[in-house]
Write an enzyme that holds these catalytic residues in place. Structure first.
Site, PDB file in Angstrom:
ATOM      1  N   ASP A 135      34.838  47.157  35.825  1.00  0.00           N
ATOM      2  CA  ASP A 135      34.183  46.880  34.532  1.00  0.00           C
ATOM      3  C   ASP A 135      33.368  48.091  34.088  1.00  0.00           C
ATOM      4  O   ASP A 135      33.318  48.429  32.901  1.00  0.00           O
ATOM      5  CB  ASP A 135      33.245  45.667  34.639  1.00  0.00           C
ATOM      6  N   HIS A 156      41.953  48.087  36.620  1.00  0.00           N
ATOM      7  CA  HIS A 156      42.360  46.870  35.899  1.00  0.00           C
ATOM      8  C   HIS A 156      41.679  46.767  34.530  1.00  0.00           C
ATOM      9  O   HIS A 156      42.329  46.680  33.505  1.00  0.00           O
ATOM     10  CB  HIS A 156      41.960  45.631  36.711  1.00  0.00           C
ATOM     11  N   ASP A 157      40.356  46.737  34.523  1.00  0.00           N
ATOM     12  CA  ASP A 157      39.622  46.427  33.288  1.00  0.00           C
ATOM     13  C   ASP A 157      39.763  47.513  32.227  1.00  0.00           C
ATOM     14  O   ASP A 157      39.688  47.226  31.023  1.00  0.00           O
ATOM     15  CB  ASP A 157      38.132  46.195  33.597  1.00  0.00           C
ATOM     16  N   ASN A 189      32.653  38.802  39.410  1.00  0.00           N
ATOM     17  CA  ASN A 189      32.642  39.688  40.587  1.00  0.00           C
ATOM     18  C   ASN A 189      31.397  39.448  41.441  1.00  0.00           C
ATOM     19  O   ASN A 189      31.428  39.568  42.661  1.00  0.00           O
ATOM     20  CB  ASN A 189      32.657  41.153  40.143  1.00  0.00           C
ATOM     21  N   ASP A 203      32.055  41.363  33.726  1.00  0.00           N
ATOM     22  CA  ASP A 203      31.355  40.931  34.959  1.00  0.00           C
ATOM     23  C   ASP A 203      31.183  42.137  35.897  1.00  0.00           C
ATOM     24  O   ASP A 203      31.679  42.153  37.024  1.00  0.00           O
ATOM     25  CB  ASP A 203      32.122  39.796  35.659  1.00  0.00           C
ATOM     26  N   PHE A 237      42.243  37.065  39.892  1.00  0.00           N
ATOM     27  CA  PHE A 237      40.851  36.682  40.059  1.00  0.00           C
ATOM     28  C   PHE A 237      40.217  36.094  38.787  1.00  0.00           C
ATOM     29  O   PHE A 237      39.598  35.029  38.836  1.00  0.00           O
ATOM     30  CB  PHE A 237      40.042  37.898  40.516  1.00  0.00           C
ATOM     31  N   ASN A 238      40.287  36.774  37.663  1.00  0.00           N
ATOM     32  CA  ASN A 238      39.554  36.340  36.462  1.00  0.00           C
ATOM     33  C   ASN A 238      39.989  34.957  35.996  1.00  0.00           C
ATOM     34  O   ASN A 238      39.178  34.156  35.538  1.00  0.00           O
ATOM     35  CB  ASN A 238      39.722  37.344  35.316  1.00  0.00           C
ATOM     36  N   THR A 258      36.821  41.302  30.252  1.00  0.00           N
ATOM     37  CA  THR A 258      37.225  41.904  31.532  1.00  0.00           C
ATOM     38  C   THR A 258      36.702  41.105  32.722  1.00  0.00           C
ATOM     39  O   THR A 258      36.617  41.625  33.837  1.00  0.00           O
ATOM     40  CB  THR A 258      36.720  43.366  31.643  1.00  0.00           C
TER      41      THR A 258
END
Ligand code: RIB
Ligand code: CA
Length: 324
Positions: free
Chosen positions: A15, A243-244, A39, A10, A164-165, A123
């Site tokens: 990402d 993160h991703d 996102n 996203d 979040f995800n 991701t």
């Protein structure tokens, strides 16, 4: 033997870092990119994926995924990733069209046609993969594992307990986590340790290419939002969490990480806890372990690999083929 992967994302600032890394690392045979709302809206994440990959001089099938989470309203992260989804950085207009197939159709056909089982790198919210498993459960047998950035054993970044995800689409996450497909989870426990500090950012700045300049702009935008969600860890307000990138780096170099096999379930109903990944670290629940939960990363090596990838990306941007 290259690893056949599909990246479901996203884009989204981090990402983009994950996509850059994936396209530079030739251990990966990238079959397809699928996008979903997260996102930003599905239209924006799809555009951003095509735009960044065009900038990277990569033409690959980008298939648009679902516009909404499976069973709830979409909540985007405009405060973190900006109105466009890529901060205030502009990449060129895409120079290739998006796929005529939907993400679900493309996922189904690419996975079933792959001679080898495929690794799914996720991701963003698990909306597309959850929908795929509902529509075509038989594809599970052709998935080696899912490397997923999301969840957390402790804490959250959308609520006190939800990341979040998973928060955006807990029902899809529940379908995926109960699917029986092996999952490697890069939750906040490990991604909060996978950060760039000020000196790392300066090292990237010193690369001095148009790409590195844009990435620095993206990361400085990303860092501003992090200050509003400080976990009061040392350096949190200035460190930039990639993160991703963890979800991609694990597939290429699993030895950079350490984790535990655990039973993990998704809370889909709680008034205060909806979107929480319940990680049974203490093995107190009578259920089988379904997830390899990462908790540690060799941060210096992780950052070095990312910086190497930024330097190598120049060859792709200048027209070089992925030497596979
Ligand atoms: O919680 C971090 C995750 O949410 C990352 O995937 C980021 O891109 C956002 O989607
Ligand atoms: Ca993401």
């Amino acid at each position: 033997m290259r690893i056949p992967v599909i990246i479901d994302c996203d884009p989204g600032i981090d990402d983009v870092m994950a996509l850059l890394f994936a396209f530079v690392r030739t251990e990966l045979d990238i079959l397809l990119i699928t996008t979903e709302a997260g996102n930003q809206t599905q239209a924006k994440t799809t555009y951003n994926a095509r735009s960044f990959l065009s900038y990277m001089n990569q033409e690959i099938e980008v298939a648009r995924g679902l516009e909404q989470p499976l069973f709830q309203e979409l909540e985007v992260a405009e405060d973190v990733h900006g109105e466009s989804g890529l901060g205030d950085v502009i990449f060129p207009e895409p120079d290739f069209e998006e796929s005529s197939r939907s993400a679900i159709q493309a996922l189904y056909e690419r996975i079933t046609k792959s001679p080898e089982p495929v690794v799914l790198i996720a991701t963003g919210p698990l909306t597309n993969i959850g929908a795929l498993f509902l529509a075509h459960p038989e594809v599970k047998a052709k998935i080696r594992y899912i490397s997923f950035m999301g969840g957390a054993a402790v804490g959250g970044n959308m609520t006190p307990t939800a990341e979040f995800n998973v928060y955006v689409d807990p029902h899809a996450a529940d379908i995926v986590f109960r699917s029986g497909v092996p999952i490697v989870m890069s939750g906040l426990d490990v991604t909060h340790k996978a950060f760039l500090d000020e000196s790392d950012l300066k090292e990237i700045e010193e690369i001095g290419t148009e790409l590195s300049d844009r990435l620095v702009e993206l990361m400085k935008f990303y860092r501003r939002a992090a200050k509003q969600t400080a976990f009061h860890e040392e350096g949190f307000a200035t460190n930039i969490r990639l993160h991703d990138l963890c979800a991609v780096a694990y597939v290429v170099e699993p030895n950079l990480f350490q984790g535990d096999d655990c039973y993990v379930a998704i809370e889909t109903e709680g008034k205060l806890t909806k979107g929480t990944t319940v990680v049974d670290y203490t093995q107190s629940l009578p259920y089988p372990k379904n997830v390899h939960v990462l908790h540690t990363v060799k941060r210096k090596e992780f950052v070095d690999r990312f910086i190497e990838a930024i330097q190598k990306a120049e060859q792709l941007i200048k027209g070089g083929k992925r030497d596979v």
